[in-house]
Design a protein around this motif. Structure first.
Motif, PDB file in Angstrom:
ATOM      1  N   ALA A 230       8.989  20.299 -15.776  1.00 32.59           N
ATOM      2  CA  ALA A 230       7.456  19.450 -16.583  1.00 32.59           C
ATOM      3  C   ALA A 230       7.934  18.717 -17.775  1.00 32.59           C
ATOM      4  O   ALA A 230       7.073  17.445 -18.269  1.00 32.59           O
ATOM      5  CB  ALA A 230       6.978  21.035 -17.501  1.00 32.59           C
ATOM      6  N   PHE A 231       9.404  18.886 -18.053  1.00 33.12           N
ATOM      7  CA  PHE A 231      10.147  17.571 -19.461  1.00 33.12           C
ATOM      8  C   PHE A 231       9.934  16.202 -18.169  1.00 33.12           C
ATOM      9  O   PHE A 231       9.581  15.710 -19.269  1.00 33.12           O
ATOM     10  CB  PHE A 231      10.717  18.160 -19.705  1.00 33.12           C
ATOM     11  CG  PHE A 231      11.205  17.088 -20.336  1.00 33.12           C
ATOM     12  CD1 PHE A 231      11.683  17.366 -21.813  1.00 33.12           C
ATOM     13  CD2 PHE A 231      12.710  16.380 -19.868  1.00 33.12           C
ATOM     14  CE1 PHE A 231      11.586  16.691 -22.770  1.00 33.12           C
ATOM     15  CE2 PHE A 231      13.236  15.153 -21.199  1.00 33.12           C
ATOM     16  CZ  PHE A 231      13.338  15.261 -22.289  1.00 33.12           C
ATOM     17  N   VAL A 232      10.696  16.312 -17.491  1.00 34.11           N
ATOM     18  CA  VAL A 232      10.916  15.109 -16.782  1.00 34.11           C
ATOM     19  C   VAL A 232       9.523  14.487 -16.032  1.00 34.11           C
ATOM     20  O   VAL A 232       8.927  13.060 -16.305  1.00 34.11           O
ATOM     21  CB  VAL A 232      11.597  15.754 -15.345  1.00 34.11           C
ATOM     22  CG1 VAL A 232      11.887  14.678 -14.622  1.00 34.11           C
ATOM     23  CG2 VAL A 232      12.729  15.855 -15.787  1.00 34.11           C
ATOM     24  N   LEU A 233       9.294  15.412 -14.971  1.00 33.41           N
ATOM     25  CA  LEU A 233       6.859  15.432 -14.988  1.00 33.41           C
ATOM     26  C   LEU A 233       6.176  14.815 -16.064  1.00 33.41           C
ATOM     27  O   LEU A 233       5.820  13.597 -15.882  1.00 33.41           O
ATOM     28  CB  LEU A 233       6.792  15.920 -13.747  1.00 33.41           C
ATOM     29  CG  LEU A 233       7.493  16.856 -12.227  1.00 33.41           C
ATOM     30  CD1 LEU A 233       6.782  17.514 -11.541  1.00 33.41           C
ATOM     31  CD2 LEU A 233       8.106  15.107 -12.691  1.00 33.41           C
ATOM     32  N   ALA A 234       5.779  15.276 -17.239  1.00 28.62           N
ATOM     33  CA  ALA A 234       4.939  14.515 -17.938  1.00 28.62           C
ATOM     34  C   ALA A 234       5.802  13.453 -18.424  1.00 28.62           C
ATOM     35  O   ALA A 234       5.245  12.456 -18.880  1.00 28.62           O
ATOM     36  CB  ALA A 234       5.391  15.985 -19.103  1.00 28.62           C
ATOM     37  N   LYS A 235       6.834  13.501 -18.727  1.00 28.60           N
ATOM     38  CA  LYS A 235       8.004  12.197 -18.892  1.00 28.60           C
ATOM     39  C   LYS A 235       7.101  10.996 -18.067  1.00 28.60           C
ATOM     40  O   LYS A 235       6.667   9.273 -18.865  1.00 28.60           O
ATOM     41  CB  LYS A 235       9.005  12.159 -19.482  1.00 28.60           C
ATOM     42  CG  LYS A 235       9.632  12.495 -20.583  1.00 28.60           C
ATOM     43  CD  LYS A 235      10.496  12.445 -20.886  1.00 28.60           C
ATOM     44  CE  LYS A 235      11.107  12.871 -22.529  1.00 28.60           C
ATOM     45  NZ  LYS A 235      10.709  11.722 -23.547  1.00 28.60           N
TER      46      LYS A 235
ATOM     47  N   GLU B  96       3.271   9.995 -28.599  1.00 25.42           N
ATOM     48  CA  GLU B  96       3.734   9.413 -28.837  1.00 25.42           C
ATOM     49  C   GLU B  96       4.155   7.746 -28.538  1.00 25.42           C
ATOM     50  O   GLU B  96       5.141   6.811 -29.611  1.00 25.42           O
ATOM     51  CB  GLU B  96       5.230  10.050 -28.688  1.00 25.42           C
ATOM     52  CG  GLU B  96       6.439   9.343 -28.953  1.00 25.42           C
ATOM     53  CD  GLU B  96       7.585  10.840 -28.685  1.00 25.42           C
ATOM     54  OE1 GLU B  96       7.902  11.593 -28.660  1.00 25.42           O
ATOM     55  OE2 GLU B  96       8.569   9.706 -28.322  1.00 25.42           O
ATOM     56  N   ILE B  97       3.765   6.950 -27.171  1.00 22.20           N
ATOM     57  CA  ILE B  97       3.930   6.301 -26.494  1.00 22.20           C
ATOM     58  C   ILE B  97       2.889   5.896 -28.293  1.00 22.20           C
ATOM     59  O   ILE B  97       2.944   4.436 -28.301  1.00 22.20           O
ATOM     60  CB  ILE B  97       2.523   6.058 -25.614  1.00 22.20           C
ATOM     61  CG1 ILE B  97       3.632   6.687 -24.271  1.00 22.20           C
ATOM     62  CG2 ILE B  97       2.868   4.488 -24.948  1.00 22.20           C
ATOM     63  CD1 ILE B  97       3.934   6.676 -22.681  1.00 22.20           C
ATOM     64  N   ALA B  98       1.571   5.863 -27.933  1.00 19.63           N
ATOM     65  CA  ALA B  98       0.984   5.172 -28.764  1.00 19.63           C
ATOM     66  C   ALA B  98       1.261   4.667 -30.887  1.00 19.63           C
ATOM     67  O   ALA B  98       0.499   3.499 -31.163  1.00 19.63           O
ATOM     68  CB  ALA B  98      -0.149   6.476 -28.662  1.00 19.63           C
ATOM     69  N   ARG B  99       1.674   5.788 -30.678  1.00 21.85           N
ATOM     70  CA  ARG B  99       2.912   5.875 -32.547  1.00 21.85           C
ATOM     71  C   ARG B  99       4.218   5.364 -32.097  1.00 21.85           C
ATOM     72  O   ARG B  99       4.527   5.210 -33.868  1.00 21.85           O
ATOM     73  CB  ARG B  99       2.584   7.242 -32.769  1.00 21.85           C
ATOM     74  CG  ARG B  99       1.269   7.623 -33.207  1.00 21.85           C
ATOM     75  CD  ARG B  99       0.654   9.173 -33.192  1.00 21.85           C
ATOM     76  NE  ARG B  99      -0.576   9.460 -33.046  1.00 21.85           N
ATOM     77  CZ  ARG B  99      -1.140  11.331 -33.443  1.00 21.85           C
ATOM     78  NH1 ARG B  99       0.473  12.010 -34.134  1.00 21.85           N
ATOM     79  NH2 ARG B  99      -2.289  11.385 -33.233  1.00 21.85           N
TER      80      ARG B  99
ATOM     81  N   ASN C  19       4.475   7.448 -18.519  1.00 23.29           N
ATOM     82  CA  ASN C  19       5.025   6.354 -18.588  1.00 23.29           C
ATOM     83  C   ASN C  19       4.155   5.454 -17.050  1.00 23.29           C
ATOM     84  O   ASN C  19       4.079   4.449 -17.269  1.00 23.29           O
ATOM     85  CB  ASN C  19       6.280   6.224 -17.936  1.00 23.29           C
ATOM     86  CG  ASN C  19       7.725   6.668 -18.911  1.00 23.29           C
ATOM     87  OD1 ASN C  19       6.902   6.031 -20.110  1.00 23.29           O
ATOM     88  ND2 ASN C  19       8.473   6.569 -18.781  1.00 23.29           N
ATOM     89  N   ALA C  20       3.757   5.875 -16.404  1.00 22.89           N
ATOM     90  CA  ALA C  20       2.899   6.034 -15.269  1.00 22.89           C
ATOM     91  C   ALA C  20       1.332   5.240 -15.629  1.00 22.89           C
ATOM     92  O   ALA C  20       0.860   4.610 -15.427  1.00 22.89           O
ATOM     93  CB  ALA C  20       2.489   6.524 -14.440  1.00 22.89           C
ATOM     94  N   VAL C  21       1.102   6.586 -17.079  1.00 27.37           N
ATOM     95  CA  VAL C  21       0.053   5.495 -17.515  1.00 27.37           C
ATOM     96  C   VAL C  21      -0.174   4.736 -18.053  1.00 27.37           C
ATOM     97  O   VAL C  21      -1.048   3.833 -18.338  1.00 27.37           O
ATOM     98  CB  VAL C  21      -0.458   7.499 -18.293  1.00 27.37           C
ATOM     99  CG1 VAL C  21      -2.275   6.481 -19.472  1.00 27.37           C
ATOM    100  CG2 VAL C  21      -1.188   8.122 -17.837  1.00 27.37           C
ATOM    101  N   LEU C  22       0.782   4.299 -19.027  1.00 28.52           N
ATOM    102  CA  LEU C  22       1.660   2.972 -19.888  1.00 28.52           C
ATOM    103  C   LEU C  22       1.517   2.102 -18.779  1.00 28.52           C
ATOM    104  O   LEU C  22       0.795   1.085 -19.677  1.00 28.52           O
ATOM    105  CB  LEU C  22       2.815   3.601 -21.086  1.00 28.52           C
ATOM    106  CG  LEU C  22       2.824   2.090 -21.260  1.00 28.52           C
ATOM    107  CD1 LEU C  22       1.937   1.840 -22.018  1.00 28.52           C
ATOM    108  CD2 LEU C  22       4.139   2.506 -22.044  1.00 28.52           C
TER     109      LEU C  22
END
Length: 255
Positions: free
Chosen positions: A114-119, A14-17, A123-126
């Protein structure tokens, strides 16, 4: 943590698109590409101004070097990019709760933690990828403009700022869970940033808390050796606590 991996991968896609790939990376890359050029030409621009325009004052400036380009990079990271990051992350959870998409996601096999930590992880990767890209661009343009661009003076300040930025990712994840409005969460983040900045006036806080990370990039660029062990450890512990609190609070949050 049911559903963490597929939801994390979905967040990256989603970030990439979407617009999210353009906001922070665009800001960082533009500053990375223009900073060294501005550092090179700004003294010439100031010298070209006539003494009449400056009220008779004569400007004497030293010849710019790669240090000026790196200083521009560090200044942009610690000021404009930091505020952009806080504002962007204000909607990490709040925007999805407000739009109703969070409920749709949670009807699938994805747990609330999982919803919160995946987000937060996406964001950390971005932030990490964007920072590395910006540092690489700054180094390359500095080398092209000045003919010299040592690696260590840009790697150390950039790494110190990245640690601070990842701490902000955790803080903003918690703020975005606590406050339903993205702008309100951004306001909380700016308040936290202001409070830590004020705390950085204390020597003890600089040596033992994440407040020490605020001025660390500039100090490292200047060749100093600021105390970083405790600030990094404290930032890691507080980040883990903030993410744990965000996951726990969201698990009981009424959507």
């Amino acid at each position: 943590m049911r559903g963490f991996r597929p939801f994390f991968l979905k967040e990256l896609r989603e970030i990439a698109r979407t617009w999210r790939i353009w906001v922070l990376p665009s800001i960082v890359v533009v500053f990375a590409l223009t900073g060294p050029v501005l550092a090179k030409v700004m003294p010439e621009i100031l010298r070209s101004m006539s003494s009449e325009q400056l009220g008779g004052a004569v400007i004497r400036l030293p010849e710019p070097t790669w240090k000026d380009a790196y200083a521009q990079w560090v200044k942009n990271l610690t000021q404009i990019v930091t505020f952009a990051l806080v504002i962007m992350l204000g909607g990490t959870v709040a925007s999805e709760v407000r739009s109703g998409t969070a409920i749709m996601v949670l009807t699938k096999p994805v747990s609330r933690p999982a919803f919160v930590l995946a987000k937060a992880a996406a964001n950390a990767v971005l932030v990490t990828a964007t920072t590395l890209l910006g540092a690489a661009a700054t180094w390359a343009v500095t080398l092209a403009v000045f003919g010299e661009a040592p690696l260590r003076p840009i790697v150390q300040p950039t790494a110190a700022w990245l640690a601070w930025a990842l701490f902000l990712v955790a803080v903003m994840t918690l703020a975005s869970v606590l406050v339903q409005s993205p702008s309100g969460a951004a306001g909380v983040g700016i308040g936290v940033y202001a409070a830590i900045s004020i705390a950085s006036l204390s020597r003890w806080a600089v040596e033992h808390t994440p407040a020490g990370l605020i001025g660390a990039p500039g100090a490292l660029l200047a060749g100093d050796r600021p105390p970083l062990s405790w600030p990094l450890a404290a930032a890691a512990l507080l980040s883990a606590a903030a993410l744990g609190a965000a996951a726990a609070l969201f698990a009981h949050k009424e959507l």
